[in-house]
Enzyme design. Structure first.
Site, short mmCIF file in Angstrom:
data_model
loop_
_atom_site.label_atom_id
_atom_site.label_comp_id
_atom_site.label_asym_id
_atom_site.label_seq_id
_atom_site.Cartn_x
_atom_site.Cartn_y
_atom_site.Cartn_z
CD GLN B 219 70.76 51.59 -37.04
OE1 GLN B 219 71.54 52.05 -36.20
NE2 GLN B 219 70.21 50.39 -36.88
CG PHE B 250 77.60 48.50 -36.35
CD1 PHE B 250 77.54 47.35 -37.12
CD2 PHE B 250 78.56 49.45 -36.66
CE1 PHE B 250 78.43 47.15 -38.17
CE2 PHE B 250 79.45 49.26 -37.70
CZ PHE B 250 79.39 48.10 -38.45
CD GLU B 254 66.77 51.17 -32.95
OE1 GLU B 254 67.69 50.35 -32.78
OE2 GLU B 254 65.60 50.93 -32.59
NE ARG B 332 65.79 41.87 -29.20
CZ ARG B 332 65.18 40.93 -29.93
NH1 ARG B 332 65.67 39.70 -29.96
NH2 ARG B 332 64.10 41.21 -30.61
NE ARG B 364 75.78 42.76 -36.51
CZ ARG B 364 76.69 42.65 -37.46
NH1 ARG B 364 77.86 43.22 -37.34
NH2 ARG B 364 76.44 41.96 -38.56
CG PHE B 366 67.98 46.28 -28.80
CD1 PHE B 366 68.39 47.58 -28.99
CD2 PHE B 366 66.70 46.05 -28.32
CE1 PHE B 366 67.52 48.65 -28.71
CE2 PHE B 366 65.83 47.11 -28.04
CZ PHE B 366 66.24 48.41 -28.25
CB ALA B 533 64.78 44.38 -33.97
CD GLU B 736 69.64 42.87 -33.49
OE1 GLU B 736 69.77 43.67 -32.57
OE2 GLU B 736 68.53 42.39 -33.82
#
Lengths: 290, 774
Positions: B219, B250, B254, B332, B364, B366, B533, B736
């Site tokens: 990603q 997902f 990342e 988050r 997904r 986060f 994100a 997300e």
């Protein structure tokens, strides 16, 4: 990579000869849905593969003159499902066989393979035990017969002697008023491995149980015949007390482990619940319902 | 690698789609690769022709959760036929550091092992089987140290991967003391394995002058570039990273894809030959991070109406053994801990617990889904204590109306949208009638219990790290009027490429079939953010819009000059360029004319999200460009004797602003809901007493199957609600937020069995135990 020899004999004698001669280095190939995965993961490294699907007796479903059935060890779940009468006589066994895997797997996987894989959680085995199926085995010393429940010895181990091959299952004739059922508990809705599996076969006469057998899977090192549960039902009219006693017998028979699939407490509790539910289905079938 | 889009006829989603704008913004087009996914023509990394001389790599993993590692003897692996090299920390020419956000996270364990499944060595062979056999032959000597395997123990030891963070407002202690009633709770939520269909994979090809061309299922191509350069000890400009598509990610690709690619690049550098590293599923699950498990402890003060007046909460995340992206996940979680609700006085503290498990990572949502569970649990418990329905308590505390309309950290929430999505989901589900049906069913059935639950979400859109909110694009128009589009976003099946292509098609007034969608590459667009994100189409859509607009302006001038009209009069629509009612030429003719007039038809575009800021010291600001909303109702049935359960129906309303592509967005909502259902009800990570994860494949790790999709699944995008912030065509992100809608199922299960506490995942076993404990 080591060489792997592949044989697809046409006769049982040939198969037994090659299998025995390999002295433990050979594996029997029926549907291959366990064996090929084990080989790919490095868990099985056979020097010889003996494919039994070319042997007529291994792939036949025969109705016997007495009303029983003989099922070749390599018969697939899909073949059993397509048989015009087998599912009417043994709906519980058929359900159990065809709870294994996906449609694709069911086109290959066989009850013989399921038994010889000797997983404590094999789905067809409790139903076959409940049905009172007898296994025909052939080895270097000839043929013999043994009850299904005598085959598994522990996880991944059987009581077959060196060189012996499972040829098929013989299911007894069904008196009127008989029914069977198989239920399993899995954490998801499909294609999963049983946390508890339970098969019941009943015969009722005038509402009274004249014959009852219970097979219980995934709660001990081998699939079990729970004679006490069958005995608790025998002679009863399936009153609550008899069902409670049979459920208690199933719970008492459990010798599970705590693992990633479920805890001891959970498996034990569910075994009792499944007993009552499977009995209800089998009794309904015995009394002509479906 | 160029990938031409199929003809427009194959892209149209159905005959009922509006024809006015057949392929521009707002058209419900198929995913550009949908047919190829179905036929198998879509090439994933392992499908590509293999370069000559290719070697294969495999990882040797630690079998122990914590211990001192003696220098590894490579001899047993080297003795395996076909093994070419065994690479250990000392073979790394640059730094043995794969930290995504912090520093000093080792790629290969060096002296210390911190989790079972940690990579110890890269074994390279002429075949993949040889490399795997070599890795299996190694015999690491590890002197065990006591591992920390649970959140509670980490808290007791104050073992953190970063200092605790807190958001406070007002005086929560005084407000708790003053509240008419108080209540405390504790619960936990498990982690989640990404279970992308395509596992982690990278192919590294060494070139001349120290170049390294890496194809990676990532990603974040830019981070792969950075990490490969760091591990190899070279400049960023030596490393080119390309990503055509992923078979799912997902969040799992990342940061984790970066070190997988760096291992392949290390092997390619040391052997001088191309190297492919594809992790087997068991290794992938053992060695790559997951969603963070959380433990929650809270005390709330409330009144008889269900108004929550004060909240004092701790959310403890299991970070695993290293930082990875935990800082962002924690951020988050605490910024989403109140969901759509307002609580006037509160303190929410987030702990980032260090344990000897795999380092947990993006997944997904986060941390957002974990954050939202806090207020949902509080609402559920307060409702039970006050004798009110949870829905009434949640509504009583919705932001806006008579309540505060700003989050405790200063982000404005739109109370009208919160109330609207909830009202629509409630109406779609026919809530009151359904509630009566459920009650009637429960009154007559001996052991099945039905339950109803709901969820309302508010999810902030933007990266928590302010600098990541940027994107670039590169657009070329060729002399025949065909268009080549490249941008920093990556395609993982989510439909980003078709959405950005629609943006460009809209700018040029052409059919989307004219646009070639191309692989993401650090050589074409540099210094990009990850596709994460939920910001992929927001950021890259604007960047591509800027690039296309620059070219269109130049083309308009060419046409204007040719026709003697003002550039402002030139219009681009329906594959034509027109002016003044009587001037017209095809888009291709104008492109040809522009090249003859020596006008550049290539442009880069750049975008940075405006108006966002965050004060790290004060823990205040407006970190999100906007907030997405959604609501859900779910109905479940529970077998109270076995704990088995099913979701019978779900009614979802998701705010996507003015959707760029409703077909793609609906698919995202459906998929997110089912993935959330998996997290909350069936996907259980199970470690043994030694800290080894034992759910390393689908036989033991249970993702939802097709039959777990509820028989009734009604998904609707909120209509007539264009984004109020200046987003691309007033659309809103979708990746997300809808995952949180599955919380309705968790709430419905609690409703069905009437329990205070239900830890997630609510497996049949856990549901049965909760029934016993209630």
């Amino acid at each position: 990579m080591a060489e792997i020899r592949y044989l697809a004999p046409r006769t049982l004698d040939e198969a037994v000869g090659a299998f025995a001669a390999a002295q433990g280095a050979a594996r029997i190939l029926a549907g291959g849905t366990d064996l090929l995965v084990q080989m790919r993961n490095g868990l099985a490294k056979p020097g010889l593969i003996v494919d039994i699907k070319k042997i007529a007796e291994m792939t036949e479903i025969a109705e016997l003159p007495d009303g029983g059935f003989r099922i070749g060890a390599a018969v697939s779940g899909a073949m059993l499902a397509e048989h015009p009468r087998f599912g009417q006589v043994w709906p519980g066994v058929l359900e159990a066989v065809n709870l294994i895997g996906s449609k694709q797997v069911q086109g290959r996987a066989s009850p013989g393979g399921n038994l010889c894989n000797a997983s404590p959680a094999g789905d067809s085995v409790p139903a076959m035990i409940a049905a009172g199926a007898v296994v025909t085995v052939q080895g270097p010393e000839g043929r013999r017969q043994m009850p299904v429940e005598a085959v598994p010895a522990g996880p991944g181990r059987t009581n077959l002697r060196p060189g012996e091959i499972v040829v098929g299952f013989t299911l007894p004739p069904r008196p009127a008023g008989s029914g069977d059922a198989y239920l399993r508990m899995i954490p998801r809705t499909e294609m999963d491995i049983a946390v508890v599996g339970l098969g019941v076969s009943l015969t009722l006469a005038g509402g009274t149980v004249t014959h009852a057998r219970v097979g219980l899977g995934a709660v001990a090192p081998t699939v079990l015949l729970v004679e006490e549960a069958g005995n608790a039902l025998l002679g009863s009219r399936l009153e609550e007390a008899a069902l409670d006693a049979a459920a208690a017998a199933c719970r008492a028979a459990c010798r599970p482990i705590n693992d990633k699939r479920g805890t001891i407490a959970y498996r034990t509790k569910v075994a009792g619940v499944l007993l009552k539910r499977a009995v209800a289905i089998a009794a309904q079938r015995a009394q002509g319902g479906n | 690698m160029t990938d031409l889009s199929p003809p427009a006829a194959f892209l149209a989603a159905g005959p009922d789609q509006p024809r006015r704008n057949p392929s521009g913004m707002g058209a419900a087009l198929r995913h550009d690769s949908a047919l190829k996914h179905a036929t198998g023509e879509a090439r994933f990394l392992d499908d590509l022709p293999e370069p000559p001389g290719l070697l294969h790599a495999a990882l040797a993993l630690s079998p122990v959760a914590h211990g001192r590692l003696a220098p590894l003897d490579p001899a047993p692996a080297r003795a395996v036929p076909g093994v070419v090299a065994v690479l250990l920390p000392g073979d790394i020419p640059g730094r043995n550091d794969i930290a995504a956000a912090g520093t000093n996270e080792v790629m290969l364990a060096d002296g210390l092992v911190e989790h079972a499944g940690q990579p110890l060595a890269v074994v390279v062979g002429t075949t993949r089987d040889a490399a795997l056999a070599g890795a299996a032959a190694l015999r690491p000597e590890i002197a065990p140290l006591p591992p920390v395997l649970c959140i509670e123990e980490a808290i007791a030891r104050e073992a953190w991967v970063l200092p605790p963070q807190a958001i406070t407002r007002g005086d929560p202690c005084a407000a708790l003391a003053a509240a008419p009633r108080r209540l405390s709770g504790e619960f936990r939520a498990g982690g989640q394995e990404h279970f992308y269909l395509e596992g982690q994979i990278a192919l590294a090809v060494p070139g001349e002058d120290g170049e390294m061309a890496v194809q990676s299922s990532t990603q974040h191509p830019t981070e792969v570039q950075h990490l490969v350069a760091r591990v190899l000890g070279c400049d960023h400009n030596r490393v080119t990273v390309t990503t055509r598509r992923m078979g799912g990610a997902f969040g799992g690709k990342e940061s984790n894809a970066s070190w997988v690619a760096a291992c392949a690049a290390l092997a390619a550098r040391r052997t001088g030959r191309p190297v492919k590293l594809r992790l087997p599923r068991r290794v992938d699950i053992a060695a790559t991070g997951k969603r963070h498990p959380f433990l929650y402890r809270w005390t709330a003060g409330f009144d008889a109406t269900g108004r929550i007046l004060a909240l004092d909460a701790i959310m403890a995340a299991d970070a695993g053994h290293s930082l990875d992206l935990t800082g962002g996940v924690i951020f988050r979680a605490i910024t989403h801990a109140l969901g759509p609700c307002d609580v006037p006085a509160l303190s929410v503290r987030a702990l980032a617990c260090k344990t000897n498990t795999v380092s947990n990572t993006a997944f997904r949502g986060f941390g957002g889904p974990q954050g939202a569970l806090l207020i949902e649990d509080v609402v559920h418990r307060v409702a039970r204590a006050a004798g009110l329905p949870p829905e009434q308590v949640r509504e009583r505390n919705f932001a806006g109306g008579g309540n505060g309309s700003e989050t405790p950290y200063g982000q404005p929430l739109e109370g009208d949208l919160i109330r609207r999505v909830w009202a629509e989901a409630r109406a779609d589900a026919d809530w009151d009638a359904r509630r009566a049906e459920v009650a009637a069913f429960n009154a007559q059935h001996p052991y099945l219990r039905r339950g109803l639950g709901s969820m309302v979400l508010a999810f902030g859109i933007s990266f928590g790290q302010m600098h990541m909110n940027q994107a670039g694009a590169l657009v070329h128009v060729y002399a025949d009027g065909s268009i080549r589009l490249n941008h920093g976003g990556t395609e993982m099946g989510q439909g980003l490429f078709i959405k950005v292509a629609q943006v460009v098609a809209s700018v040029f007034g052409v059919d989307v079939a004219r646009i070639a969608i191309t692989a993401t590459s650090t050589a074409e667009v540099p210094n990009t953010a990850p596709t994460a994100a939920s910001t992929g189409s927001d950021l890259n859509g604007w960047a591509a819009h800027a690039a296309a607009s620059a070219i269109r302006a130049r083309m308009a001038e060419v046409a204007a000059e040719d026709w003697g009209v003002a550039p402002a009069e030139v219009e681009f629509a329906e594959d034509m360029v027109r002016a003044g009612g009587n001037r017209a030429m095809s888009f291709g003719e104008l492109a040809k004319l522009a090249t003859m007039k020596r006008v550049s038809l290539s442009a880069t575009g750049f975008y940075r999200t405006p108006d966002i800021h965050w004060d790290r010291a004060a823990m205040r600001g407006r970190p999100f460009f906007y907030v997405s909303y959604g609501a859900a109702v779910a109905e479940v049935a529970v077998d109270t004797l076995t704990g088995e359960h099913r979701c019978l129906g779900a009614w979802l309303v998701q705010d996507c602003g003015r959707s760029l592509n409703p077909a793609v967005d609906l698919g995202q909502v459906e998929g997110a809901f089912i993935q959330g259902l998996g997290w909350l009800t069936c996907e259980e990570l199970w470690w043994d007493a030694e800290g080894r994860l034992r759910t390393l494949g689908p036989a033991t790790y249970k993702i939802p199957g097709s039959r777990d999709v509820p028989p009734v699944l009604k998904v609707r995008l909120l209509e007539g609600a264009p984004a109020r912030s200046e987003t691309i065509f007033r659309s809103k992100a979708v990746g997300e937020p809808p995952l949180l809608l599955a919380t309705a199922v968790w709430n419905a299960l609690k409703d069905a069995i009437g329990t205070d506490r239900l830890d997630a995942p609510a497996t049949p076993e856990r549901v049965l135990m909760a029934i016993r404990d209630r």
